[in-house]
Design a protein around this motif. Structure first.
Motif, PDB file in Angstrom:
ATOM      1  N   VAL A  77      17.547  -4.579  17.603  1.00 18.49           N
ATOM      2  CA  VAL A  77      17.295  -4.492  16.167  1.00 18.49           C
ATOM      3  C   VAL A  77      18.585  -4.866  15.452  1.00 18.49           C
ATOM      4  N   ILE A  78      18.478  -5.795  14.514  1.00 24.21           N
ATOM      5  CA  ILE A  78      19.610  -6.127  13.655  1.00 24.21           C
ATOM      6  C   ILE A  78      19.467  -5.256  12.411  1.00 24.21           C
ATOM      7  N   ALA A  79      20.361  -4.320  12.241  1.00 21.68           N
ATOM      8  CA  ALA A  79      20.246  -3.319  11.172  1.00 21.68           C
ATOM      9  C   ALA A  79      20.350  -3.944   9.783  1.00 21.68           C
TER      10      ALA A  79
ATOM     11  N   VAL B 166      19.351 -15.895  24.312  1.00 23.32           N
ATOM     12  CA  VAL B 166      20.810 -15.979  24.132  1.00 23.32           C
ATOM     13  C   VAL B 166      21.193 -15.484  22.739  1.00 23.32           C
ATOM     14  N   PHE B 167      20.401 -15.854  21.731  1.00 20.45           N
ATOM     15  CA  PHE B 167      20.662 -15.370  20.369  1.00 20.45           C
ATOM     16  C   PHE B 167      20.582 -13.848  20.329  1.00 20.45           C
ATOM     17  N   ILE B 168      19.537 -13.277  20.936  1.00 23.46           N
ATOM     18  CA  ILE B 168      19.369 -11.819  20.920  1.00 23.46           C
ATOM     19  C   ILE B 168      20.553 -11.141  21.599  1.00 23.46           C
ATOM     20  N   SER B 169      20.929 -11.619  22.779  1.00 25.40           N
ATOM     21  CA  SER B 169      22.034 -10.975  23.501  1.00 25.40           C
ATOM     22  C   SER B 169      23.357 -11.139  22.767  1.00 25.40           C
ATOM     23  N   SER B 170      23.539 -12.247  22.051  1.00 27.76           N
ATOM     24  CA  SER B 170      24.805 -12.445  21.335  1.00 27.76           C
ATOM     25  C   SER B 170      24.908 -11.573  20.082  1.00 27.76           C
TER      26      SER B 170
END
Length: 146
Positions: A94-96, A134-138
């Motif tokens: 989750v991107i806060a 890759v975007f999620i993990s970064s």
């Protein structure tokens, strides 16, 4: 990563914890009551907290697909997707974002960015592609997504 089943288990335990605290009433030390209730209810299960349990733009995996959406409580948002889902669900990250406007803006931006991975006739579901993972993990500062 937390599965929906783990969320349900912890939610049940948190409910038991709150009931246990209330059973102590107003007599005695409230801190002592919380410590006692925590050991009674959670035992070796651990802290009732869950990773990424806050408002923001979420990434939920289901089989070979990933859903990008926004919610105040991503775990509660998983509930309707869990029913009848043969693959199970996993909250990846989750991107806060506090405000609804900020969440919607980021969600729309991510939908545009990964539009080429979108499933036909699905607004928020995308292929589980290395570019997306890759975007999620970064973006995961808690290093919760391998």
């Amino acid at each position: 990563m937390t599965t929906y089943g783990e969320y349900q288990d912890r939610k049940r335990l948190a409910g038991r914890y709150r009931r246990e605290i209330r059973s102590y009433g107003t007599h005695g030390d409230p801190t002592e009551a919380m410590i006692e209730a925590e050991s009674t209810v959670f035992g070796c299960f651990g802290d009732p907290g869950l990773p990424h349990h806050y408002a923001g733009v979420y990434f939920i995996a289901s089989g070979s697909f990933i859903k990008i959406g926004e919610a105040v409580d991503p775990y509660e948002r998983m509930r309707p997707f869990h029913t009848g889902n043969p693959h199970g669900l996993e909250l990846l990250h989750v991107i806060a974002r506090d405000s609804k406007y900020a969440r919607q803006r980021l969600e729309n931006e991510l939908h545009r960015r990964f539009n080429h991975l979108r499933l036909p006739d699905h607004r928020e579901w995308f292929q589980n592609h290395p570019e997306l993972t890759v975007f999620i993990s970064s973006t995961c500062s808690e290093e919760c997504y391998p």
